[in-house]
Design a protein around this motif. Structure first.
Motif, PDB file in Angstrom:
ATOM      1  N   ALA A   1     -17.631  -4.736  24.180  1.00  0.00           N
ATOM      2  CA  ALA A   1     -18.350  -3.944  25.178  1.00  0.00           C
ATOM      3  C   ALA A   1     -18.441  -2.489  24.735  1.00  0.00           C
ATOM      4  CB  ALA A   1     -17.655  -4.044  26.541  1.00  0.00           C
ATOM      5  N   VAL A   2     -17.331  -1.969  24.199  1.00  0.00           N
ATOM      6  CA  VAL A   2     -17.328  -0.581  23.705  1.00  0.00           C
ATOM      7  C   VAL A   2     -18.321  -0.436  22.553  1.00  0.00           C
ATOM      8  CG1 VAL A   2     -15.931   1.185  22.564  1.00  0.00           C
ATOM      9  CG2 VAL A   2     -14.957  -0.148  24.443  1.00  0.00           C
ATOM     10  N   ARG A   3     -18.331  -1.421  21.644  1.00  0.00           N
ATOM     11  CA  ARG A   3     -19.209  -1.317  20.474  1.00  0.00           C
ATOM     12  C   ARG A   3     -20.678  -1.329  20.864  1.00  0.00           C
ATOM     13  NH1 ARG A   3     -18.645  -1.671  15.158  1.00  0.00           N
ATOM     14  NH2 ARG A   3     -16.457  -2.367  15.304  1.00  0.00           N
ATOM     15  N   ILE A   4     -21.093  -2.313  21.663  1.00  0.00           N
ATOM     16  CA  ILE A   4     -22.528  -2.387  21.957  1.00  0.00           C
ATOM     17  C   ILE A   4     -22.954  -1.250  22.895  1.00  0.00           C
ATOM     18  CG2 ILE A   4     -22.736  -4.842  21.481  1.00  0.00           C
ATOM     19  CD1 ILE A   4     -22.510  -5.466  24.367  1.00  0.00           C
ATOM     20  N   GLY A   5     -22.026  -0.790  23.758  1.00  0.00           N
ATOM     21  CA  GLY A   5     -22.343   0.394  24.558  1.00  0.00           C
ATOM     22  C   GLY A   5     -22.490   1.623  23.689  1.00  0.00           C
ATOM     23  N   GLY A   6     -21.605   1.732  22.682  1.00  0.00           N
ATOM     24  CA  GLY A   6     -21.671   2.870  21.754  1.00  0.00           C
ATOM     25  C   GLY A   6     -22.925   2.855  20.916  1.00  0.00           C
ATOM     26  N   VAL A   7     -23.382   1.664  20.526  1.00  0.00           N
ATOM     27  CA  VAL A   7     -24.641   1.556  19.767  1.00  0.00           C
ATOM     28  C   VAL A   7     -25.809   2.025  20.625  1.00  0.00           C
ATOM     29  CG1 VAL A   7     -26.268  -0.074  18.728  1.00  0.00           C
ATOM     30  CG2 VAL A   7     -23.823  -0.278  18.234  1.00  0.00           C
ATOM     31  N   LEU A   8     -25.786   1.666  21.914  1.00  0.00           N
ATOM     32  CA  LEU A   8     -26.885   2.067  22.805  1.00  0.00           C
ATOM     33  C   LEU A   8     -26.996   3.581  22.925  1.00  0.00           C
ATOM     34  CD1 LEU A   8     -29.163   1.314  24.717  1.00  0.00           C
ATOM     35  CD2 LEU A   8     -27.464   1.069  26.547  1.00  0.00           C
ATOM     36  N   ILE A   9     -25.842   4.277  23.000  1.00  0.00           N
ATOM     37  CA  ILE A   9     -25.904   5.747  23.124  1.00  0.00           C
ATOM     38  C   ILE A   9     -25.872   6.425  21.756  1.00  0.00           C
ATOM     39  CG2 ILE A   9     -24.920   5.755  25.444  1.00  0.00           C
ATOM     40  CD1 ILE A   9     -22.228   6.510  24.266  1.00  0.00           C
ATOM     41  N   MET A  10     -26.031   5.616  20.697  1.00  0.00           N
ATOM     42  CA  MET A  10     -26.190   6.095  19.323  1.00  0.00           C
ATOM     43  C   MET A  10     -25.032   6.971  18.852  1.00  0.00           C
ATOM     44  SD  MET A  10     -30.326   6.713  19.070  1.00  0.00           S
ATOM     45  CE  MET A  10     -30.477   7.704  20.550  1.00  0.00           C
ATOM     46  N   LEU A  11     -23.811   6.519  19.069  1.00  0.00           N
ATOM     47  CA  LEU A  11     -22.649   7.211  18.525  1.00  0.00           C
ATOM     48  C   LEU A  11     -22.690   7.143  17.003  1.00  0.00           C
ATOM     49  CD1 LEU A  11     -19.614   6.079  20.750  1.00  0.00           C
ATOM     50  CD2 LEU A  11     -20.788   8.285  20.773  1.00  0.00           C
ATOM     51  N   PRO A  12     -22.311   8.200  16.302  1.00  0.00           N
ATOM     52  CA  PRO A  12     -22.219   8.144  14.836  1.00  0.00           C
ATOM     53  C   PRO A  12     -21.238   7.052  14.413  1.00  0.00           C
ATOM     54  CG  PRO A  12     -22.052  10.420  15.617  1.00  0.00           C
ATOM     55  CD  PRO A  12     -21.990   9.543  16.836  1.00  0.00           C
ATOM     56  N   SER A  13     -21.469   6.498  13.241  1.00  0.00           N
ATOM     57  CA  SER A  13     -20.689   5.338  12.787  1.00  0.00           C
ATOM     58  C   SER A  13     -19.192   5.580  12.823  1.00  0.00           C
ATOM     59  CB  SER A  13     -21.098   4.947  11.365  1.00  0.00           C
ATOM     60  OG  SER A  13     -22.438   4.543  11.340  1.00  0.00           O
ATOM     61  N   ALA A  14     -18.750   6.722  12.288  1.00  0.00           N
ATOM     62  CA  ALA A  14     -17.313   6.994  12.235  1.00  0.00           C
ATOM     63  C   ALA A  14     -16.729   7.087  13.644  1.00  0.00           C
ATOM     64  CB  ALA A  14     -17.042   8.289  11.466  1.00  0.00           C
ATOM     65  N   GLU A  15     -17.452   7.774  14.527  1.00  0.00           N
ATOM     66  CA  GLU A  15     -16.966   7.915  15.903  1.00  0.00           C
ATOM     67  C   GLU A  15     -16.969   6.567  16.612  1.00  0.00           C
ATOM     68  OE1 GLU A  15     -17.952  10.394  20.029  1.00  0.00           O
ATOM     69  OE2 GLU A  15     -19.066  10.832  18.183  1.00  0.00           O
ATOM     70  N   LEU A  16     -18.006   5.759  16.335  1.00  0.00           N
ATOM     71  CA  LEU A  16     -18.080   4.440  16.959  1.00  0.00           C
ATOM     72  C   LEU A  16     -16.876   3.585  16.557  1.00  0.00           C
ATOM     73  CD1 LEU A  16     -19.563   2.254  18.569  1.00  0.00           C
ATOM     74  CD2 LEU A  16     -20.850   1.697  16.501  1.00  0.00           C
ATOM     75  N   GLU A  17     -16.556   3.572  15.250  1.00  0.00           N
ATOM     76  CA  GLU A  17     -15.413   2.778  14.803  1.00  0.00           C
ATOM     77  C   GLU A  17     -14.117   3.275  15.430  1.00  0.00           C
ATOM     78  OE1 GLU A  17     -17.802   0.244  13.026  1.00  0.00           O
ATOM     79  OE2 GLU A  17     -15.635   0.032  13.256  1.00  0.00           O
ATOM     80  N   SER A  18     -14.015   4.580  15.622  1.00  0.00           N
ATOM     81  CA  SER A  18     -12.808   5.150  16.223  1.00  0.00           C
ATOM     82  C   SER A  18     -12.645   4.718  17.679  1.00  0.00           C
ATOM     83  CB  SER A  18     -12.859   6.682  16.134  1.00  0.00           C
ATOM     84  OG  SER A  18     -11.755   7.251  16.815  1.00  0.00           O
ATOM     85  N   VAL A  19     -13.720   4.807  18.467  1.00  0.00           N
ATOM     86  CA  VAL A  19     -13.591   4.444  19.885  1.00  0.00           C
ATOM     87  C   VAL A  19     -13.393   2.943  20.058  1.00  0.00           C
ATOM     88  CG1 VAL A  19     -14.885   6.458  20.717  1.00  0.00           C
ATOM     89  CG2 VAL A  19     -16.110   4.323  20.238  1.00  0.00           C
TER      90      VAL A  19
END
Length: 834
Positions: free
Chosen positions: A560-578
């Motif tokens: 859920a965190v990953r696909i939500g993060g993709v929707l708000i276009m988090l940078p890759s490094a930040e996405l992996e961190s969250v």
């Protein structure tokens, strides 16, 4: 809820955490897959280990306390530790080969063990009702075969919960890492509750034998006085020596032989400078005649292996002449064309003989090192002369080329540089390895409990038949109706899946995939304890319109965190961190909420268009849920009722994620009856489909038999299906000899191409009696009324009852003799046709 289920779900979370945190620490692609977890004795735990182990002691502190340990093969510990300190590839392979566990490697692996202990601590503190911490203490090298069971070293002699993890590092399959957790500490029984090696953790062997023991006691009490009046004079007799357990000893020998196979592959590959794979080890008792008649063909190279040390004797190594030439040719670096020519012509010249002699030396050295280090007695294997023999010309009654006695044969398949060759056979005199007990006595199943298991089978079949004969017709019709409804709902869910992929991909601007769809009935408890693991995000979807209720969409928190993060276009490094930190922030919650809205819209649009009643799905709220903390009797996070679960595997781009679970109330779509048709209720009610199958067979057995007599001889009489190739082949041969036409299949083959046809019976032949096999039994029993016989080892009361209720008519214990198989076939084929 069973305590074991709760612990297992926590361990699934631990598994994911170990994978992430160890991989992050060593900077490599590291994955672990949990194996079968069970309660075991100290003896069973260490019997199951191969080769030198690194034992890291674990103190468990907090509201619960105890002592356990983390075990890993020394080579795997070196590989992990060496990867952490970045040893060059060549140097790492050298120290692994020499098993050099230096102080530097000990320290680096110690850091990894600390991470693993921390992973256990984090998830148990978060999910277990009582606080507990895992503290890694000192470590030492141990040899499992030399562990004294009655001592407190390396751990106390008590029951443990054995938690294995299979490891893969940068695509390389490694061995298993095993955590031993004190069972009593975690409420998993007492020392008396330890399973025998062939039993399941939740069905102790004592439960199988309890009634048998009671009957023995009763029988003793009922003996006439004259029979018990003579009391032996035991005061002046020496105490009997402890009985030697052949079954356990055989298991230890098998583990040593598996270690020999692994070590041999590595050392022969190093000698030849080529990729040599040894696989499919099979250990069995054979007579001299059986070996040369049934197990080898063509010219063989037979090498004498003199055995010295605590025992004196001879063993024998044999491979085909072609394989000896092929391996020797690789060693002396013959060009491929020349190698192919000499192998074809079987030119076993002087050079080829010398080269193969070096390989045989290596093999003898491997057996020596493993048996000297890990066997209860010191044995050395010295390669002597070798000679060519023709198996067809061997006189079984003579002492040439080997004595006529019982052998324990270890056979291994050889592959050289990707090319499959034949088999390598090592023949040990059975008496030399203390395995000279008759084969029938070696079977672990050959106990008084077996008689009771057979009785349970007969009683359960009789009760099932008697109950279902009364109302079989209506039950069958009801199930047909439900199956029709299920088909319609499944088609609609398939359309939903396709539409969901398109719309969510468009929303995210990235490709998602929903694969491996599976729809089935579950209860609330089954869902949270069997189908999901780790934290979940559950979106409640109210069902409104002509039908009303509550449905739920559940995905893993990280997904859920990953696909939500993709929707708000988090940078890759930040996405992996969250994702790693499972940070389900307000922004990400809102983003995932939008995705859930899209999904609810998909279900609404499809069901409004294609279902018989107009219904809509309205997303109301999201909540985070820890499955192990769910109160089944409460109305949160979902209502306690049966659901029709639509489950799919989720992928985002090239990344495989977890599962998407959509729960629809079963009664909403008139699918509640699926539980009766495909599963067992808590009271143990037998499914209608299985009962009706048994009823139908009893009614028409004679008619089917008469019909089969007039069928074209080329048609199939019996299917033999399973994953135990050796037993399946044996059963098939016996059945063919009795005049039946037999077809062998694996579990992966499509059975529906063959059933019901004109089959007389189906044999389900299992290497292990497990849920995969039971699943096949359900498929067969629901598709036809052909008698189903389950063949497998280690049957318990619970397994027998479950098998019968899933459609199995009879049980065949394996390994089975020809007489056992003939008797079973007679009972299930001839008597039914009478």
């Amino acid at each position: 809820m069973k305590q074991q289920k709760r612990i297992n779900k926590i361990l699934e979370a631990v598994e994911a955490r170990i994978q992430d945190e160890v991989g992050g620490l060593i900077g490599a692609d590291f994955s672990v897959v949990g194996g079968e977890r069970k309660i075991v004795s100290k003896e069973v735990a260490f019997d199951s280990l191969q080769g030198k182990q690194i034992c890291a002691y674990m103190d468990i502190t907090g509201e619960v306390s105890g002592e356990g340990c983390l075990l890993i093969g020394i080579k795997d510990a070196i590989r992990l530790g060496g990867t952490l300190i970045m040893l060059p590839g060549g140097e790492l392979e050298e120290v692994i080969g020499r098993e050099e566990y230096s102080e530097e490697l000990e320290d680096s692996y110690g850091e990894i063990a600390n991470i693993i202990a921390g992973s256990f601590t984090k998830d148990f503190e978060e999910m277990y009702p009582k606080s507990c911490r895992f503290v890694r203490k000192e470590q030492e090298i141990i040899v499992p075969a030399k562990v004294e069971i009655d001592s407190d070293s390396p751990v106390a002699n008590q029951s443990y919960y054995q938690v294995p993890f299979s490891m893969v590092l940068d695509g390389r399959q490694m061995g298993e890492m095993v955590m031993l957790m004190p069972a009593v500490t975690f409420g998993l029984g007492t020392q008396e509750n330890v399973d025998a090696p062939s039993e399941s953790a939740d069905q102790p062997k004592a439960a199988v034998d309890e009634k048998v023991q009671e009957e023995k006691t009763d029988a003793q009490q009922e003996k006439p006085e004259a029979e018990v009046s003579e009391v032996p004079d035991i005061e002046n007799k020496k105490p009997a020596a402890p009985k030697f357990d052949v079954v356990k000893h055989k298991k230890r020998v098998d583990l040593l032989l598996a270690e020999c196979q692994k070590k041999m592959a590595a050392e022969v590959s190093a000698l030849l400078g080529a990729d040599i794979t040894l696989s499919g080890i099979e250990n069995q008792f054979l007579s001299k005649e059986d070996f040369f008649t049934d197990h080898v063909t063509g010219r063989q190279v037979l090498t004498d292996m003199e055995v010295t040390g605590d025992i004196q004797g001879k063993s024998y190594l044999t491979v085909s002449v072609k394989d000896a030439i092929h391996l020797g040719g690789i060693l002396i670096m013959l060009p491929p064309s020349e190698l192919e020519s000499v192998v074809k012509e079987e030119e076993f010249g002087e050079d080829a003989r010398d080269a193969y002699g070096e390989i045989a030396n290596i093999i003898s050295g491997v057996y020596t090192s493993v048996f000297e280090e890990q066997y209860s007695q010191k044995l050395r294997f010295i390669r002597k002369e070798f000679r060519e023999i023709v198996p067809a010309k061997v006189d079984a009654a003579s002492d040439e080329p080997i004595p006529d006695q019982s052998y324990y044969a270890s056979s291994i398949s050889i592959t050289a540089e990707g090319q499959p060759l034949g088999k390598l056979h090592m023949l040990f005199p059975a008496e030399m390895l203390r395995l000279n007990t008759p084969k029938e006595e070696v079977k672990p199943e050959a106990s008084p409990a077996v008689a009771e298991v057979s009785a349970i089978t007969e009683q359960t079949v009789a009760a099932t038949t008697e109950e279902k004969v009364k109302d079989g017709g209506p039950a069958v019709q009801s199930q047909l109706d439900i199956k029709g409804i299920q088909k319609r709902v499944d088609k609609i869910l398939a359309v939903c899946r396709e539409k969901m992929v398109a719309e969510v991909s468009a929303l995210l601007g990235a490709n998602i995939k929903l694969s491996a769809p599976d729809n089935f009935i579950v209860s609330k408890e089954e869902f949270f304890f069997d189908e999901v693991s780790g934290k979940q995000v559950i979106a409640k979807m109210d069902v409104v319109g002509e039908l009303e209720g509550k449905s739920y969409l559940s995905v893993g928190l990280r997904d859920a965190v990953r696909i939500g993060g993709v929707l708000i276009m988090l940078p890759s490094a930040e996405l992996e961190s969250v994702v790693a930190e499972e940070e389900f922030s307000e922004d990400i919650q809102d983003a995932y909420g939008e995705i859930a809205n899209i999904i609810s819209g998909v279900y609404t649009a499809v069901f409004e268009e294609q279902y018989t009643k107009k219904i809509r799905f309205v997303k109301s709220d999201l909540q985070q849920v820890a499955p192990m903390k769910v109160d089944i009797d409460a109305d949160e996070p979902i209502l306690d009722q049966d659901y029709y679960l639509s489950r799919m595997d989720l992928s985002l781009g090239d990344l495989d994620l977890g599962k998407v679970n959509f729960l629809i109330p079963a009664d909403l779509f008139q699918l509640s009856g699926l539980r009766q048709g495909s599963d067992l209720s808590e009271e143990g009610e037998v499914s209608s489909a299985v009962g009706s199958a048994a009823t139908e067979e009893l009614k028409t057995g004679k008619e089917n038999a008469q019909r089969n007599e007039s069928v074209d001889p080329k048609s199939i009489d019996i299917l033999v299906v399973g994953d135990d190739e050796a037993e399946a082949a044996k059963i098939a041969d016996v059945l063919r000899n009795s005049g039946q036409t037999v077809k062998k299949l694996s579990f992966k083959d499509n059975l529906h191409n063959y059933i019901p046809g004109n089959l007389k019976a189906i044999y389900l032949v299992m290497r292990d009696v497990n849920e995969q096999a039971f699943g096949v039994a359900i498929k067969v029993s629901s598709a036809c009324s052909v008698p189903l016989i389950a063949a497998g080892p280690g049957w318990t009361r619970t397994k027998v009852i479950k098998a019968v209720k899933y459609g199995v008519r009879d049980i065949l214990l394996t390994p089975a003799s020809e007489k056992d198989i003939e008797e079973n076939a007679h009972n299930n084929l001839l008597e039914l046709a009478a």
